[in-house]
Design a protein around this motif. Structure first.
Motif, mmCIF file in Angstrom:
data_model
loop_
_atom_site.group_PDB
_atom_site.id
_atom_site.type_symbol
_atom_site.label_atom_id
_atom_site.label_comp_id
_atom_site.label_asym_id
_atom_site.label_seq_id
_atom_site.Cartn_x
_atom_site.Cartn_y
_atom_site.Cartn_z
ATOM 1 N N LEU A 4 29.926 41.384 42.976
ATOM 2 C CA LEU A 4 30.367 42.351 43.976
ATOM 3 C C LEU A 4 31.709 42.147 44.093
ATOM 4 O O LEU A 4 32.545 41.226 44.057
ATOM 5 N N THR A 5 32.432 43.532 44.296
ATOM 6 C CA THR A 5 34.005 43.825 44.225
ATOM 7 C C THR A 5 34.260 44.814 45.172
ATOM 8 O O THR A 5 33.625 46.027 45.175
ATOM 9 N N GLY A 6 35.155 44.525 46.104
ATOM 10 C CA GLY A 6 35.471 45.672 47.130
ATOM 11 C C GLY A 6 36.951 45.881 46.967
ATOM 12 O O GLY A 6 37.815 44.919 46.736
ATOM 13 N N THR A 46 39.844 47.833 49.119
ATOM 14 C CA THR A 46 40.402 48.299 50.410
ATOM 15 C C THR A 46 41.027 50.056 49.727
ATOM 16 O O THR A 46 41.570 49.994 49.158
ATOM 17 N N PHE A 97 32.495 48.756 45.495
ATOM 18 C CA PHE A 97 32.704 49.757 46.601
ATOM 19 C C PHE A 97 33.966 49.856 47.195
ATOM 20 O O PHE A 97 34.989 48.958 47.008
ATOM 21 N N ALA A 100 36.114 49.756 50.166
ATOM 22 C CA ALA A 100 36.229 49.324 51.428
ATOM 23 C C ALA A 100 37.117 50.111 52.697
ATOM 24 O O ALA A 100 38.135 49.739 52.826
ATOM 25 N N HIS A 106 37.726 48.608 55.924
ATOM 26 C CA HIS A 106 38.788 47.515 56.038
ATOM 27 C C HIS A 106 39.965 48.224 56.109
ATOM 28 O O HIS A 106 40.807 47.803 56.571
ATOM 29 N N TYR A 152 38.142 40.920 60.542
ATOM 30 C CA TYR A 152 38.141 41.301 59.123
ATOM 31 C C TYR A 152 37.041 40.469 58.242
ATOM 32 O O TYR A 152 36.231 41.001 57.750
ATOM 33 N N MET A 177 33.818 41.378 55.932
ATOM 34 C CA MET A 177 33.790 41.196 54.591
ATOM 35 C C MET A 177 32.554 40.357 54.354
ATOM 36 O O MET A 177 31.717 40.703 53.262
ATOM 37 N N ASP A 183 29.621 42.492 54.003
ATOM 38 C CA ASP A 183 29.613 43.418 52.563
ATOM 39 C C ASP A 183 29.019 42.557 51.447
ATOM 40 O O ASP A 183 28.358 43.141 50.551
ATOM 41 N N ILE A 184 29.412 41.302 51.341
ATOM 42 C CA ILE A 184 28.924 40.422 50.574
ATOM 43 C C ILE A 184 27.502 40.060 50.531
ATOM 44 O O ILE A 184 26.267 40.075 49.866
ATOM 45 N N VAL A 208 31.833 36.931 43.499
ATOM 46 C CA VAL A 208 32.786 37.700 44.041
ATOM 47 C C VAL A 208 34.139 37.349 43.507
ATOM 48 O O VAL A 208 34.690 36.382 43.608
ATOM 49 N N VAL A 244 37.790 37.758 43.007
ATOM 50 C CA VAL A 244 39.030 37.949 43.840
ATOM 51 C C VAL A 244 40.191 37.288 43.598
ATOM 52 O O VAL A 244 40.332 36.313 42.900
ATOM 53 N N GLN A 303 42.136 35.799 48.881
ATOM 54 C CA GLN A 303 40.689 36.130 49.488
ATOM 55 C C GLN A 303 39.752 34.851 49.190
ATOM 56 O O GLN A 303 38.623 34.992 49.828
#
Ligand code: TRP
Length: 435
Positions: free
Chosen positions: A11-13, A15, A46, A48, A51, A141, A145, A148-149, A157, A159, A163
């Motif tokens: 999973l990758t977010g 912002t 996704f 974010a 965020h 925050y 997050m 999200d995960i 994840v 990052v 992060q």
């Protein structure tokens, strides 16, 4: 998009607070799109945008950035029918889970979050109140997050180093929830640090970053790209003087786009004293060769924002139906946000015993033997007087258990504490359960 147990969820977010630049492309987008084609992986990408609201209070910029980032990922080869591609704010289960996690997250842990601590430290350095200008959004925050995960039970994840702490917090909150509610609802995510992905230098030689204002936008038009590359800071060696490739930002940028052979040739050209103007021209041509076809797709996508909107909504809708909605329903139940009509049914079905009245025998301080009939809540329905032996008390209990009519209650050895109908109903329930 099937997900047999063997697939790994990655999973990758992103912002949505800025415009993608070459550093984002090399450091995140290009490797992530390449990874999305790997077998045995179910990928989640996704935007974010919740965020983004923490940092950006300009609505037009949030909207613009969301569009630009979505178009960028699509132009760079993300396939929305092969990966989950969605916008955070299209999944209302994410803020819902955020609250459930907020209620298990330790405030002390959030106090130690780097971004929040840095803001407090800055306030102290400026002689301000600790929390001056700090919103609860910044403080929370890490919980958003984590939601999200955890909502998709991501295994990995990828990052940046900044992060790592957030992923550790997601593990912590997930674990607390699992522990408190007695089941492994959440998979604990692992952080993946992309070691061999280049960090690009920006125009001034520092790491390319929006916060240094030294970026080259990924999809700058050709002539702007050329101008920006021409403005990269170099030393003052003249054409013909040998140049140090490894110490050069122009070379580092070139390397991030070139093949091994091209890089070797450029290294030789540096040793041979290529002029900065020529080196930059070659850098521009090399970057443009990779970016131009993507830029064309990007511009086409940007011209059709309704299509992007539809892609994102479709992704979120399928994802909710498949995972988010049923999972949050399970979590709501886990914490006690339940259908009120269900409880009675469940207790009748399941732990039937607990809901039944009971005869309780005991010996009191006076040495005599007693019993009482109590309901599920412990309310006394019938109280006996004292007997000489437990056997005598048991004899009357056996008789009462058979009692179906009020006159069967008429004995001086017991005192009804509630109307006789209630006692009869309790006895009937007992008989039914023993039948
Ligand atoms: N905080 C991340 C960043 O600034 C973006 C992000 C939000 C994210 N939610 C996430 C990244 C979940 C990974 C997983 O880069």
């Amino acid at each position: 998009m099937t997900s047999p147990a063997s697939t790994t969820r990655v999973l990758t977010g992103i912002t949505t607070s800025g415009t993608p630049h070459l550093g984002n492309y090399v450091g995140a987008i290009r490797p992530a799109v390449a990874a999305s084609h790997a077998a045995g992986v179910e990928s989640f990408y996704f935007l974010a945008d919740y965020h983004a609201l923490i940092k950006v209070q300009e609505p037009a910029r949030v909207q613009r950035s969301t569009l630009e980032i979505a178009a960028t990922w699509l132009a760079c080869g993300l396939e929305p029918d092969k990966v989950w591609f969605y916008r955070q704010s299209d999944i209302p289960e994410i803020p819902e889970l955020t609250w459930l996690l907020t209620c298990v997250a330790g405030k002390g842990i959030l106090n130690r979050a780097h971004a929040y601590k840095a803001a407090v430290d800055k306030n102290r350095a400026d002689g301000e109140d600790d929390d001056a200008g700090i919103t609860a959004g910044l403080f929370m925050y890490p919980v958003l997050m984590a939601a999200d995960i955890l909502i998709f039970n991501a295994n990995k994840v990828p990052v940046g180093r900044d992060q790592i702490q957030h992923i550790e917090m997601a593990r912590d909150f997930g674990q607390r929830f699992n522990h408190l509610f007695g089941k492994d609802y959440f998979t604990l995510p692992e952080v993946v640090i992309e070691e061999n992905v280049a960090t690009l230098p920006g125009l001034d030689g520092r790491k390319m970053s929006k916060s240094y204002d030294n970026t080259i936008p990924l999809f700058a038009p050709r002539n702007e790209l050329k101008k920006l590359i021409a403005s990269i800071v170099t030393d003052s060696r003249a054409p013909g003087e040998a140049k140090d490739a490894d110490g050069s930002h122009v070379f580092q940028l070139y390397q991030a786009f070139a093949s091994a052979d091209e890089t070797a040739a450029m290294r030789q050209a540096f040793a041979d004293g290529i002029g900065w103007g020529d080196a930059k021209q070659q850098l521009f041509e090399r970057i443009d060769a990779e970016v131009a076809p993507l830029r064309e797709k990007y511009e086409a996508l940007m011209a059709r924002p309704a299509e992007i909107e539809a892609i994102l909504r479709d992704g979120a809708q399928r994802l909710r139906a498949r995972y988010a909605t049923p999972f949050v329903a399970e979590l709501r139940h886990a914490v006690g946000l339940r259908d009120l009509s269900q409880q009675a049914v469940e207790e009748k079905k399941g732990g039937g015993k607990a809901a039944l009245p009971q005869f309780k025998q005991y010996r009191d301080k006076d040495g005599r033997f007693y019993f009482k009939l109590v309901d599920a809540e412990g309310n006394v329905l019938v109280q006996s007087n004292g007997f000489d032996s437990p056997k005598d008390a048991g004899g009357l209990i056996a008789v009462l258990k058979q009692a179906e009519q009020a006159d069967a209650m008429e004995t001086p050895e017991i005192v009804l504490q509630v109307p006789v109908d209630e006692v009869l109903a309790a006895l009937a329930a007992l008989r039914e359960s023993e039948a």
